[in-house]
Design a protein around this motif. Structure first.
Motif, PDB file in Angstrom:
ATOM      1  N   ARG A   4       0.836  -1.203   0.000  1.00  0.00           N
ATOM      2  CA  ARG A   4       0.000   0.000   0.000  1.00  0.00           C
ATOM      3  C   ARG A   4       0.868   1.248   0.000  1.00  0.00           C
ATOM      4  NH1 ARG A   4      -2.825   4.032   2.500  1.00  0.00           N
ATOM      5  NH2 ARG A   4      -5.056   4.142   2.094  1.00  0.00           N
ATOM      6  N   PRO A  56      -8.784  -4.389  -4.698  1.00  0.00           N
ATOM      7  CA  PRO A  56      -9.615  -5.550  -5.004  1.00  0.00           C
ATOM      8  C   PRO A  56      -9.013  -6.412  -6.112  1.00  0.00           C
ATOM      9  CG  PRO A  56     -10.954  -3.567  -4.890  1.00  0.00           C
ATOM     10  CD  PRO A  56      -9.517  -3.127  -4.847  1.00  0.00           C
ATOM     11  N   CYS A  74      -0.470  -5.372  -4.481  1.00  0.00           N
ATOM     12  CA  CYS A  74      -1.550  -4.816  -3.648  1.00  0.00           C
ATOM     13  C   CYS A  74      -2.781  -5.721  -3.685  1.00  0.00           C
ATOM     14  CB  CYS A  74      -1.917  -3.410  -4.113  1.00  0.00           C
ATOM     15  SG  CYS A  74      -0.738  -2.148  -3.606  1.00  0.00           S
ATOM     16  N   GLN A  75      -3.062  -6.303  -4.819  1.00  0.00           N
ATOM     17  CA  GLN A  75      -4.188  -7.239  -4.899  1.00  0.00           C
ATOM     18  C   GLN A  75      -3.909  -8.466  -4.043  1.00  0.00           C
ATOM     19  OE1 GLN A  75      -4.282  -7.334  -9.308  1.00  0.00           O
ATOM     20  NE2 GLN A  75      -6.492  -6.915  -9.089  1.00  0.00           N
ATOM     21  N   ASP A  84      -2.123  -8.600  -1.449  1.00  0.00           N
ATOM     22  CA  ASP A  84      -2.158  -8.194  -0.039  1.00  0.00           C
ATOM     23  C   ASP A  84      -3.525  -7.653   0.383  1.00  0.00           C
ATOM     24  OD1 ASP A  84       0.527  -8.866   0.038  1.00  0.00           O
ATOM     25  OD2 ASP A  84       1.234  -6.791  -0.124  1.00  0.00           O
ATOM     26  N   ARG A  85      -4.495  -7.716  -0.515  1.00  0.00           N
ATOM     27  CA  ARG A  85      -5.866  -7.248  -0.261  1.00  0.00           C
ATOM     28  C   ARG A  85      -5.918  -5.760   0.087  1.00  0.00           C
ATOM     29  NH1 ARG A  85      -9.553 -11.249   2.889  1.00  0.00           N
ATOM     30  NH2 ARG A  85     -11.025  -9.852   1.898  1.00  0.00           N
ATOM     31  N   VAL A  86      -5.105  -5.003  -0.652  1.00  0.00           N
ATOM     32  CA  VAL A  86      -5.111  -3.547  -0.541  1.00  0.00           C
ATOM     33  C   VAL A  86      -5.917  -2.967  -1.701  1.00  0.00           C
ATOM     34  CG1 VAL A  86      -3.626  -1.494  -0.653  1.00  0.00           C
ATOM     35  CG2 VAL A  86      -2.905  -3.493   0.669  1.00  0.00           C
ATOM     36  N   SER A 129      -9.046  -0.132  -0.552  1.00  0.00           N
ATOM     37  CA  SER A 129      -8.666  -0.997   0.564  1.00  0.00           C
ATOM     38  C   SER A 129      -9.912  -1.515   1.288  1.00  0.00           C
ATOM     39  CB  SER A 129      -7.756  -0.236   1.522  1.00  0.00           C
ATOM     40  OG  SER A 129      -7.321  -1.080   2.560  1.00  0.00           O
ATOM     41  N   ALA A 130     -10.882  -0.631   1.509  1.00  0.00           N
ATOM     42  CA  ALA A 130     -12.125  -1.054   2.161  1.00  0.00           C
ATOM     43  C   ALA A 130     -12.867  -2.079   1.315  1.00  0.00           C
ATOM     44  CB  ALA A 130     -13.012   0.164   2.430  1.00  0.00           C
ATOM     45  N   SER A 131     -12.853  -1.860   0.017  1.00  0.00           N
ATOM     46  CA  SER A 131     -13.539  -2.800  -0.892  1.00  0.00           C
ATOM     47  C   SER A 131     -12.813  -4.142  -0.941  1.00  0.00           C
ATOM     48  CB  SER A 131     -13.607  -2.180  -2.291  1.00  0.00           C
ATOM     49  OG  SER A 131     -14.144  -3.093  -3.208  1.00  0.00           O
ATOM     50  N   ALA A 132     -11.479  -4.101  -0.909  1.00  0.00           N
ATOM     51  CA  ALA A 132     -10.699  -5.335  -1.016  1.00  0.00           C
ATOM     52  C   ALA A 132     -10.858  -6.210   0.214  1.00  0.00           C
ATOM     53  CB  ALA A 132      -9.222  -5.006  -1.236  1.00  0.00           C
ATOM     54  N   THR A 133     -11.119  -5.588   1.366  1.00  0.00           N
ATOM     55  CA  THR A 133     -11.219  -6.364   2.607  1.00  0.00           C
ATOM     56  C   THR A 133     -12.658  -6.616   3.053  1.00  0.00           C
ATOM     57  OG1 THR A 133     -10.982  -4.337   3.921  1.00  0.00           O
ATOM     58  CG2 THR A 133      -8.974  -5.600   3.445  1.00  0.00           C
TER      59      THR A 133
END
Length: 194
Positions: free
Chosen positions: A78, A138, A131-132, A134-136, A187-191
């Motif tokens: 991130r 989506p 980043c994907q 690491d779920r940062v 980040s909120a969407s990915a997690t």
């Protein structure tokens, strides 16, 4: 010596571009500023567009190197993405004529420009892919996620350069604020639970 002359010509062209835009760049003036004959630039570049492609290629290599450095130095993916995008916005705001040149229209392909663009794009795509993982950012098509980020940065920079986006004025944000907002949303969407 030929490479030194070519480098001097590209540097002179960059200075002219920064001072007066694409119209200010002429092969004759580039030669004069570089201390060579008015015909010397034609030994290195077929025409003005070839010279401008070399300028754009050098800038794209620099941008790719910035992204690579951000990825190496950051504590996490991130931070790498944020640093890369902030560095990009700073470069674009500091060098609006170079920004416009790189993403303007070209009448034909230029190998040097194509290679440099590929390097810069691959560097950013690599950071987005991490980043994907690491779920940062989506999951999904990494190319499309990268294109979305590039489009946002370009839009924010263009709005800022046009006076339509400023932290203390329109939009109540500058390009870096917009980048941070998008990264927060991604980040909120990915997690988020599926």
């Amino acid at each position: 010596m030929a490479q030194d002359t070519r480098t001097a010509l590209v540097t002179s062209a960059t200075g002219l571009l920064d001072a007066g835009g694409i119209e200010a760049v002429t092969l004759r003036e580039v030669g004069r500023l570089s201390g060579v004959s008015h015909m010397a630039p034609y030994k290195h570049f077929a025409d003005k567009e070839s010279l401008l492609a070399a300028v754009a290629g050098r800038e794209l290599r620099r941008l790719g190197d910035i992204v690579d450095e951000a990825a190496r130095q950051a504590r996490d993916s991130r931070s790498a993405l944020r640093t890369a995008l902030h560095s990009y916005t700073a470069w674009a705001l500091d060098h609006p004529a170079r920004f416009a040149l790189i993403y303007g229209s070209w009448t034909r392909p230029h190998d040097e420009l194509t290679v440099a663009a590929g390097h810069a794009h691959a560097a950013l795509t690599g950071v987005v892919r991490q980043c994907q993982a690491d779920r940062v950012v989506p999951g999904g098509d990494t190319e499309r996620r990268t294109a979305m980020l590039i489009a946002l940065v370009h839009g924010a920079v263009s709005l800022s350069l046009g006076g339509h986006l400023a932290r203390g004025g329109k939009g109540r944000a500058d390009p870096d604020d917009i980048v941070d907002d998008l990264l927060e949303l991604l980040s909120a969407s990915a997690t988020a639970p599926a």
